[in-house]
Enzyme design. Structure first.
Site, PDB file in Angstrom:
ATOM      1  N   TYR A 163       0.800  -1.233   0.000  1.00 12.24           N
ATOM      2  CA  TYR A 163       0.000   0.000   0.000  1.00 12.24           C
ATOM      3  C   TYR A 163       0.832   1.283   0.000  1.00 12.24           C
ATOM      4  O   TYR A 163       0.260   2.373  -0.062  1.00 12.24           O
ATOM      5  CB  TYR A 163      -0.955  -0.013   1.205  1.00 12.24           C
TER       6      TYR A 163
ATOM      7  N   HIS B 121      -9.435   0.496  -5.541  1.00 13.23           N
ATOM      8  CA  HIS B 121      -8.487  -0.245  -4.696  1.00 13.23           C
ATOM      9  C   HIS B 121      -7.086   0.230  -5.005  1.00 13.23           C
ATOM     10  O   HIS B 121      -6.722   0.375  -6.185  1.00 13.23           O
ATOM     11  CB  HIS B 121      -8.597  -1.752  -4.938  1.00 13.23           C
TER      12      HIS B 121
HETATM   13  C1  DQA Z   1      -7.846  -2.754  -0.723  1.00 10.13           C
HETATM   14  C2  DQA Z   1      -7.800  -4.214  -1.152  1.00 10.13           C
HETATM   15  C3  DQA Z   1      -8.584  -5.091  -0.183  1.00 10.13           C
HETATM   16  O1  DQA Z   1      -8.536  -6.446  -0.600  1.00 10.13           O
HETATM   17  C4  DQA Z   1      -7.976  -5.001   1.187  1.00 10.13           C
HETATM   18  O2  DQA Z   1      -8.723  -5.766   2.109  1.00 10.13           O
HETATM   19  C5  DQA Z   1      -7.823  -3.594   1.661  1.00 10.13           C
HETATM   20  C6  DQA Z   1      -7.388  -2.580   0.708  1.00 10.13           C
HETATM   21  C7  DQA Z   1      -6.968  -1.856  -1.612  1.00 10.13           C
HETATM   22  O3  DQA Z   1      -7.126  -0.636  -1.527  1.00 10.13           O
HETATM   23  O4  DQA Z   1      -6.115  -2.352  -2.341  1.00 10.13           O
HETATM   24  O5  DQA Z   1      -8.001  -3.294   2.838  1.00 10.13           O
HETATM   25  O6  DQA Z   1      -9.188  -2.292  -0.838  1.00 10.13           O
END
Ligand code: DQA
Length: 145
Positions: A22, A99
């Protein structure tokens, strides 16, 4: 145009949680990034983040007749929450699912998205810029640009 940017569970932990997936930037950095872009585009953005599914439902309900679009990253609730899906269907506000990571290339349990069924588009794997792309999509959809 008024857009509500909703971030769900664990997105307040950006910068700390799994930086290899992230990134190193925080939730505050994310909001600043989106705010700058929205300003450039002449769009009004508001932000909401919660780790609680019901609070996210309430935030979606409150967009009814108040916002022209929703950008939503529900976090893990993407893969579990019929309640969030129903809330978006209930208000009928154009919604784009975002995402940060590329969920399509991750675990099997991330391949289901309930919110997608009520979204006009999904932007995945483009980091923070994905939120900006979602704003573009909402603008195009509304005929604003
Ligand atoms: C997410 C992807 C999801 O699978 C994960 O549970 C997240 C973040 C993303 O931003 O890539 O918490 O939504």
């Amino acid at each position: 145009m008024k857009i509500l940017v909703i971030n769900g569970v664990n997105l307040n932990m950006l910068g700390v949680r799994e930086p290899q997936i992230y990134g190193n930037k925080t939730y505050k950095d994310l909001c600043a990034h989106i705010k700058n872009y929205a300003k450039e585009k002449g769009v009004k953005v508001s932000f909401f983040q919660s780790n609680h599914e019901g609070d996210l439902v309430t935030a979606i309900q409150k967009t009814y007749k108040k916002f022209d679009g929703i950008v939503i990253n529900p976090g893990a609730y993407t893969h579990t929450s019929v309640a969030l899906l129903d809330a978006v269907k209930a208000v009928g506000v154009p919604t784009v699912e975002v995402h940060i990571s590329d969920v399509a290339s991750r675990e099997d349990f991330r391949q289901i998205s309930y919110i997608r069924m009520a979204s006009i588009a999904t932007v995945s794997g483009k980091g923070f810029d994905g939120y900006n792309e979602a704003i573009d999509i909402l603008m195009q959809n509304s005929g604003d640009k």
